[in-house]
Design a protein around this motif. Structure first.
Motif, PDB file in Angstrom:
ATOM      1  N   LYS A   1      53.587  36.880  29.568  1.00 50.72           N
ATOM      2  CA  LYS A   1      52.835  37.952  28.916  1.00 50.72           C
ATOM      3  C   LYS A   1      51.411  37.514  28.569  1.00 50.72           C
ATOM      4  O   LYS A   1      50.457  38.279  28.725  1.00 50.72           O
ATOM      5  N   VAL A   2      51.285  36.270  28.111  1.00 51.55           N
ATOM      6  CA  VAL A   2      49.946  35.764  27.787  1.00 51.55           C
ATOM      7  C   VAL A   2      49.089  35.677  29.047  1.00 51.55           C
ATOM      8  O   VAL A   2      47.913  36.068  29.053  1.00 51.55           O
ATOM      9  N   ILE A   3      49.694  35.167  30.138  1.00 47.48           N
ATOM     10  CA  ILE A   3      48.946  35.065  31.395  1.00 47.48           C
ATOM     11  C   ILE A   3      48.551  36.437  31.903  1.00 47.48           C
ATOM     12  O   ILE A   3      47.447  36.633  32.428  1.00 47.48           O
ATOM     13  N   SER A   4      49.449  37.445  31.756  1.00 48.31           N
ATOM     14  CA  SER A   4      49.138  38.795  32.223  1.00 48.31           C
ATOM     15  C   SER A   4      47.932  39.384  31.497  1.00 48.31           C
ATOM     16  O   SER A   4      47.207  40.209  32.070  1.00 48.31           O
ATOM     17  N   LEU A   5      47.704  38.967  30.249  1.00 53.07           N
ATOM     18  CA  LEU A   5      46.538  39.454  29.522  1.00 53.07           C
ATOM     19  C   LEU A   5      45.231  38.930  30.130  1.00 53.07           C
ATOM     20  O   LEU A   5      44.190  39.599  30.046  1.00 53.07           O
ATOM     21  N   PHE A   6      45.313  37.750  30.737  1.00 54.27           N
ATOM     22  CA  PHE A   6      44.103  37.123  31.277  1.00 54.27           C
ATOM     23  C   PHE A   6      43.972  37.294  32.789  1.00 54.27           C
ATOM     24  O   PHE A   6      43.083  36.685  33.393  1.00 54.27           O
ATOM     25  N   ILE A   7      44.843  38.110  33.406  1.00 57.72           N
ATOM     26  CA  ILE A   7      44.794  38.281  34.862  1.00 57.72           C
ATOM     27  C   ILE A   7      43.435  38.788  35.333  1.00 57.72           C
ATOM     28  O   ILE A   7      42.878  38.263  36.316  1.00 57.72           O
ATOM     29  N   PRO A   8      42.824  39.808  34.686  1.00 59.07           N
ATOM     30  CA  PRO A   8      41.490  40.242  35.155  1.00 59.07           C
ATOM     31  C   PRO A   8      40.456  39.119  35.123  1.00 59.07           C
ATOM     32  O   PRO A   8      39.633  39.010  36.045  1.00 59.07           O
ATOM     33  N   LEU A   9      40.507  38.285  34.080  1.00 56.03           N
ATOM     34  CA  LEU A   9      39.547  37.184  33.998  1.00 56.03           C
ATOM     35  C   LEU A   9      39.833  36.119  35.056  1.00 56.03           C
ATOM     36  O   LEU A   9      38.897  35.549  35.638  1.00 56.03           O
ATOM     37  N   ILE A  10      41.129  35.851  35.317  1.00 57.89           N
ATOM     38  CA  ILE A  10      41.480  34.890  36.355  1.00 57.89           C
ATOM     39  C   ILE A  10      41.021  35.397  37.721  1.00 57.89           C
ATOM     40  O   ILE A  10      40.465  34.653  38.533  1.00 57.89           O
TER      41      ILE A  10
ATOM     42  N   THR B   1      51.136  53.266  42.019  1.00 57.67           N
ATOM     43  CA  THR B   1      50.945  52.876  40.623  1.00 57.67           C
ATOM     44  C   THR B   1      50.538  51.408  40.512  1.00 57.67           C
ATOM     45  O   THR B   1      49.608  51.060  39.775  1.00 57.67           O
ATOM     46  N   SER B   2      51.239  50.545  41.253  1.00 58.99           N
ATOM     47  CA  SER B   2      50.900  49.121  41.198  1.00 58.99           C
ATOM     48  C   SER B   2      49.525  48.854  41.799  1.00 58.99           C
ATOM     49  O   SER B   2      48.774  48.008  41.305  1.00 58.99           O
ATOM     50  N   VAL B   3      49.200  49.608  42.863  1.00 58.96           N
ATOM     51  CA  VAL B   3      47.876  49.453  43.459  1.00 58.96           C
ATOM     52  C   VAL B   3      46.786  49.878  42.493  1.00 58.96           C
ATOM     53  O   VAL B   3      45.723  49.246  42.397  1.00 58.96           O
ATOM     54  N   ALA B   4      47.052  50.979  41.748  1.00 56.91           N
ATOM     55  CA  ALA B   4      46.062  51.438  40.764  1.00 56.91           C
ATOM     56  C   ALA B   4      45.835  50.374  39.694  1.00 56.91           C
ATOM     57  O   ALA B   4      44.688  50.097  39.305  1.00 56.91           O
ATOM     58  N   GLY B   5      46.941  49.750  39.216  1.00 55.98           N
ATOM     59  CA  GLY B   5      46.778  48.659  38.253  1.00 55.98           C
ATOM     60  C   GLY B   5      46.035  47.483  38.839  1.00 55.98           C
ATOM     61  O   GLY B   5      45.195  46.869  38.176  1.00 55.98           O
ATOM     62  N   GLY B   6      46.330  47.161  40.113  1.00 54.97           N
ATOM     63  CA  GLY B   6      45.608  46.083  40.769  1.00 54.97           C
ATOM     64  C   GLY B   6      44.132  46.386  40.949  1.00 54.97           C
ATOM     65  O   GLY B   6      43.284  45.496  40.809  1.00 54.97           O
ATOM     66  N   VAL B   7      43.814  47.660  41.238  1.00 53.44           N
ATOM     67  CA  VAL B   7      42.408  48.046  41.398  1.00 53.44           C
ATOM     68  C   VAL B   7      41.662  47.901  40.072  1.00 53.44           C
ATOM     69  O   VAL B   7      40.518  47.423  40.033  1.00 53.44           O
ATOM     70  N   ILE B   8      42.324  48.312  38.975  1.00 55.57           N
ATOM     71  CA  ILE B   8      41.682  48.181  37.657  1.00 55.57           C
ATOM     72  C   ILE B   8      41.417  46.707  37.343  1.00 55.57           C
ATOM     73  O   ILE B   8      40.320  46.332  36.891  1.00 55.57           O
ATOM     74  N   ASN B   9      42.423  45.851  37.583  1.00 57.48           N
ATOM     75  CA  ASN B   9      42.227  44.420  37.349  1.00 57.48           C
ATOM     76  C   ASN B   9      41.116  43.860  38.235  1.00 57.48           C
ATOM     77  O   ASN B   9      40.318  43.022  37.798  1.00 57.48           O
ATOM     78  N   PHE B  10      41.068  44.345  39.478  1.00 64.44           N
ATOM     79  CA  PHE B  10      40.040  43.861  40.393  1.00 64.44           C
ATOM     80  C   PHE B  10      38.653  44.281  39.936  1.00 64.44           C
ATOM     81  O   PHE B  10      37.706  43.485  39.992  1.00 64.44           O
TER      82      PHE B  10
ATOM     83  N   GLY C   1      37.745  42.240  36.922  1.00 60.34           N
ATOM     84  CA  GLY C   1      37.462  40.879  37.371  1.00 60.34           C
ATOM     85  C   GLY C   1      36.164  40.778  38.150  1.00 60.34           C
ATOM     86  O   GLY C   1      35.431  39.793  38.024  1.00 60.34           O
ATOM     87  N   PHE C   2      35.855  41.827  38.937  1.00 60.58           N
ATOM     88  CA  PHE C   2      34.614  41.823  39.710  1.00 60.58           C
ATOM     89  C   PHE C   2      33.389  41.837  38.795  1.00 60.58           C
ATOM     90  O   PHE C   2      32.425  41.096  39.010  1.00 60.58           O
ATOM     91  N   VAL C   3      33.443  42.675  37.754  1.00 62.53           N
ATOM     92  CA  VAL C   3      32.335  42.726  36.792  1.00 62.53           C
ATOM     93  C   VAL C   3      32.207  41.384  36.075  1.00 62.53           C
ATOM     94  O   VAL C   3      31.088  40.870  35.874  1.00 62.53           O
ATOM     95  N   PHE C   4      33.351  40.807  35.692  1.00 69.10           N
ATOM     96  CA  PHE C   4      33.331  39.501  35.029  1.00 69.10           C
ATOM     97  C   PHE C   4      32.747  38.432  35.955  1.00 69.10           C
ATOM     98  O   PHE C   4      31.997  37.554  35.508  1.00 69.10           O
ATOM     99  N   ALA C   5      33.081  38.510  37.258  1.00 65.45           N
ATOM    100  CA  ALA C   5      32.556  37.545  38.219  1.00 65.45           C
ATOM    101  C   ALA C   5      31.038  37.629  38.331  1.00 65.45           C
ATOM    102  O   ALA C   5      30.352  36.609  38.451  1.00 65.45           O
ATOM    103  N   ILE C   6      30.494  38.852  38.288  1.00 64.35           N
ATOM    104  CA  ILE C   6      29.037  39.019  38.362  1.00 64.35           C
ATOM    105  C   ILE C   6      28.369  38.359  37.158  1.00 64.35           C
ATOM    106  O   ILE C   6      27.348  37.667  37.293  1.00 64.35           O
ATOM    107  N   TYR C   7      28.946  38.574  35.954  1.00 60.39           N
ATOM    108  CA  TYR C   7      28.390  37.925  34.762  1.00 60.39           C
ATOM    109  C   TYR C   7      28.443  36.404  34.901  1.00 60.39           C
ATOM    110  O   TYR C   7      27.491  35.706  34.534  1.00 60.39           O
ATOM    111  N   VAL C   8      29.565  35.883  35.407  1.00 54.99           N
ATOM    112  CA  VAL C   8      29.699  34.432  35.560  1.00 54.99           C
ATOM    113  C   VAL C   8      28.656  33.893  36.534  1.00 54.99           C
ATOM    114  O   VAL C   8      28.017  32.856  36.286  1.00 54.99           O
ATOM    115  N   LEU C   9      28.449  34.592  37.663  1.00 52.44           N
ATOM    116  CA  LEU C   9      27.495  34.125  38.667  1.00 52.44           C
ATOM    117  C   LEU C   9      26.055  34.208  38.164  1.00 52.44           C
ATOM    118  O   LEU C   9      25.232  33.348  38.484  1.00 52.44           O
TER     119      LEU C   9
END
Length: 410
Positions: free
Chosen positions: A42-51, A181-190, A193-201
């Motif tokens: 559960k803890v890891i699932s919270l950080f999946i977008p950041l990972i 449904t799972s794809v929609a959740g994956g798209v949201i995480n992506f 994560g994509f926005v977070f990646a831009i900030y990191v870069l």
């Protein structure tokens, strides 16, 4: 002298308490392992977008560094230099995602057509076999007496296949909804994560400086230096692996296209692009491309399917023994046994993404363990030399003067 036994007893007591505490914690963890694993999950699932964002940043950082070195390399204009990072990020994103979108546009429509064509050909094959059986006397054929004992109702097989396809319609819809449904959740995480990646870069140098300051301020000096070294090893390993694996995939895809052109096989652009992209997954990626490519060619010509499979097997042997060790093996410095183990474990944990991340992660850990082992071996060898130098001089057969001269020379 009295304080030394007391200090030794105190250290021994601390050691006993530490061992007992560790045993108790291990027992508690083993007794509640399902709950602990569930909580960790559960803890890891919270950080999946950041990972996901960090993984995207690691991938995009490789072409971005190359673009940054070449963009505006001969200018000192501050306005143009400010545009270097944003333009590099945009070009790198277009390159990476453009490749995957192009492969998807090439493969998915043709794969859908192949599935429809194969199912249609299967029905036609059953009709032809039924007509053949009714129009010829099998007993006149060689071993005909034995063939007549085999009673195959082709019409019933055809009806059962059609009934199965119709009956699975509702299941397909339910599966499609759950997949959506799972794809929609994956798209949201992506997207997150994509926005977070831009900030990191954009701010990677600042983030690196802040991380070093935090480690220097809050960790012991030795632990801080080692943590920075570990981060540096992981960063270099991931960057070298992504660059080398991409180069190897391009080489393999190009060789596949050339070989298919020589052998006059169908679907050259689609299959060669698919083989190149799946080759990004170490060890088993090329086999995935081979299976899908063989399925596609099977809808056109079964004989060419055999030729394609033999050609890909030969190409994979060349790639595994000549190209991969030179291009990728030199960058990750990981034995083949551990590459296979990393792909297997990474795939069971995180699917295709786990396979891709597992190899550089294992390579970095392998490098750190090798460094620690070499350092310890060097320390043990030094201790043995010191013990030899400090050995009892009475055990030496030489005289006192000779012993004194040896110590002075040492």
């Amino acid at each position: 002298m009295a304080q030394k036994p007391k200090r030794n007893a105190k250290n021994f007591a601390k050691w006993i308490i530490g061992i007992a505490t560790a045993c108790i914690l291990i027992y508690i963890a083993a007794s509640n392992l399902p709950g602990i694993l569930s909580g960790v999950s559960k803890v890891i699932s919270l950080f999946i977008p950041l990972i996901v964002g960090l993984v995207i940043a690691l991938i995009i950082n490789v072409p971005m560094r190359s673009f940054e070195k070449r963009l505006f390399a001969k200018t000192n204009n501050p306005k143009l230099l400010k545009l270097k990072r944003p333009l590099s990020i945009i070009l790198a994103e277009l390159l990476v995602f453009g490749i995957f979108v192009l492969v998807a546009l090439l493969v998915i429509p043709e794969l859908v057509k192949a599935i429809a064509l194969l199912s249609s050909n299967l029905i036609n094959f059953i009709d032809k076999m039924a007509q053949f059986e009714s129009s010829i006397d099998i007993s006149d054929l060689p071993f005909g007496n034995y063939l007549t004992l085999i009673d195959i109702d082709w019409e019933q097989i055809k009806n059962e296949i059609e009934l199965f396809v119709r009956s699975q319609g509702s299941n397909v819809m339910n599966t499609a909804l759950s997949t959506l449904t799972s794809v929609a959740g994956g798209v949201i995480n992506f997207v997150v994560g994509f926005v977070f990646a831009i900030y990191v870069l954009f701010h990677k140098e600042k983030l690196q400086s802040q991380s070093i300051r935090l480690m220097n301020a809050w960790l012991p000096s030795k632990l801080s230096r080692y943590s920075q070294h570990v981060a540096s090893v992981f960063s270099d390993t991931f960057r070298n692996f992504i660059a080398a694996q991409t180069t190897e995939a391009l080489i393999l895809g190009s060789l596949c296209a050339v070989g298919m052109m020589i052998l006059r096989l169908p679907y050259i652009p689609m299959i060669s692009a698919l083989v190149g992209v799946t080759a990004l997954i170490p060890v088993i990626g090329a086999f995935i491309g081979t299976i899908i490519g063989a399925f596609m060619i099977l809808t056109v010509d079964p004989i060419k399917t055999i030729i394609f499979v033999v050609f890909l097997l030969i190409l994979q042997q060349i790639e595994g023994n000549l190209i991969y060790p030179k291009v990728v093996g030199a960058s990750i410095r990981l034995p083949a046994m551990w590459v296979l183990a990393a792909v297997t474990v990474g795939g069971s944990i995180g699917g295709a993404l786990g396979m891709l991340i597992g190899v550089p992660t294992t390579s970095a850990i392998y490098t750190l363990v090798r460094e620690a082992t070499e350092k310890r071996e060097h320390r043990l060898a030094s201790d043995e030399i010191i013990e030899d130098i400090g050995s009892d001089p009475q055990e030496d057969d030489t005289g006192p003067d000779e012993q004194t001269r040896k110590k002075q020379n040492t």
